[in-house]
Design an enzyme around this catalytic site. Structure first.
Site: not given
Length: 414
Positions: A376, A346, A242
């Site tokens: 995600h 995502d 991320s």
């Protein structure tokens, strides 16, 4: 589609995350205290953390310990080291040396599976066989959390790093960078650079301190033995999840720009797991999946507002958009091999794919792994760690990484 349980958990997670970010914004205000920002925080007190185990663990074959490496800030690291072999394996390898060119390890005398890891530093002397002098590659890992939450010692991050260390037979250095809004951009990025320079310093101190028989006579108090004795700085991989992928990409660019500052470190590859990329012009996935599971787009924009100062806030900021015009930095053709992991549900997926495609256009090895029915952070959130997708993702990353971190003559192909 994700299961009903995941959907329900996602609703509560999004409410919790938005409330957390709004609370941080209210407490910090538009201009955080500069003195507090300099030291910062790298872990929220109300988030679950896994205790570091300084002893080798029989449960997963990985040991860990925490270090505070910068007295001027809260920057810390958690180091993960695969367990060494039993003592009888040491004696056998020293008693039956083999040539460095031998393709496979010598079999154990008791019929057990051959050991393929490192030997303790005490046995890695010039008189030891080549196998005894083997060093482990170093994986520098940056956790996710929107720059404002998470830590290197978070329960899920700890479990993921242990999994990577075991699968890749590598030292993992998880970076506890400073969090926003206490420390805004570029604090987290600078911390990533500092950690890489710290690892380089450990390697240099180790070389300078070995005088006659391996006695430390210089810098003994500052040498980190796990890195100095067992790490191979010439086989370094940066791995980010991320927002950690944004940090990894930034640090990689810095090493490409001026490799001498990081000598003897060589970044041979990077892994970007569902990178936190965004831009002012929305992509198809950003429109279609704006309200996706766990991390919706509006909440993520709030995270960017916490990370970037009010004056700097721009969705095409170099930290946010890797393909923004005028970003600067080294040409993409100079970047190392880059593996990109994306999730089906995502909203950030399209921009990650676009970055990977630009790398491939200039002949950089940059495959994309796309996982079905995933969201995600599907491989690093605690609720997903035991799912087949999370386990398969870690194994796929290990397979690809071994292509670049294997010792010469032992390359792993896929």
């Amino acid at each position: 589609m994700p299961s009903v349980g995941v959907k329900i958990y996602s609703v509560f997670f999004k409410l919790w995350l938005r409330h957390r970010l709004q609370s941080l914004a209210a407490v910090a205000g538009p201009d955080p205290d500069p003195a507090a920002a300099a030291f910062g925080v790298s872990c929220r007190p109300d988030e679950a953390t896994a205790p570091a185990n300084p002893a080798f663990s029989a449960a997963d074959g990985v040991a860990s310990k925490d270090l505070h490496i910068d007295p001027n800030s809260s920057l810390s690291v958690r180091i993960f080291l695969p367990t060494p072999p039993p003592q009888h394996a040491h004696a056998h390898l020293l008693a039956h040396p083999r040539r460095a060119s031998d393709p496979t390890p010598a079999p154990a005398s008791n019929g057990a599976a051959p050991y393929r890891g490192y030997l303790p530093h005490a046995l890695a002397s010039p008189r030891a066989p080549a196998s005894a002098r083997r060093r482990l590659p170093i994986v520098v890992q940056f956790h996710g959390g929107g720059f404002a939450t998470g830590s290197s010692s978070a329960t899920a991050n700890d479990a993921f790093c242990r999994r990577v260390a075991k699968l890749c037979d590598a030292i993992v250095v998880a970076v506890g960078y400073r969090l926003a809004p206490e420390s805004r951009y570029p604090a987290a990025f600078e911390d990533g650079v500092k950690v890489l320079k710290w690892i380089a310093k450990q390697a240099n101190l180790a070389m300078m301190s070995k005088v006659g028989g391996g006695v430390d006579t210089f810098g003994a108090s500052t040498v980190e033995p796990w890195i100095a004795a067992h790490g191979d700085p010439a086989r370094c991989v940066l791995l980010g999840a991320s927002c950690g992928a944004n940090i990894a990409d930034y640090v990689t660019r810095k090493t490409v720009e001026d490799s001498k500052l990081f000598d003897p470190i060589k970044v041979v590859a990077q892994v970007l797991m569902y990178p936190f990329f965004i831009g002012s012009v929305p992509t198809h996935s950003e429109i279609r999946l704006a309200n996706s599971y766990f991390y919706d787009k509006s909440t993520c924009i709030l995270a960017w507002r916490l990370f970037l100062s009010e004056k700097e806030f721009n969705l095409d900021h170099p930290a946010a958009n890797p393909l923004a015009p005028g970003r600067g930095g080294p040409p993409l053709k100079c970047m190392p091999p880059t593996l990109t992991v994306i999730a089906e549900h995502d909203w950030m997926r399209d921009r990650a794919i676009a970055y990977s495609e630009e790398l491939r256009k200039v002949n950089v090895d940059s495959p994309v792994l796309d996982y079905k029915d995933t969201v995600h952070e599907f491989a690093t959130l605690d609720v997903f760690l035991k799912t087949p997708q999370a386990q398969a993702c870690a194994e796929d990353i290990a397979i690809w990484m071994k292509k670049y971190i294997s010792l010469r003559g032992h390359e792993f192909s896929y």
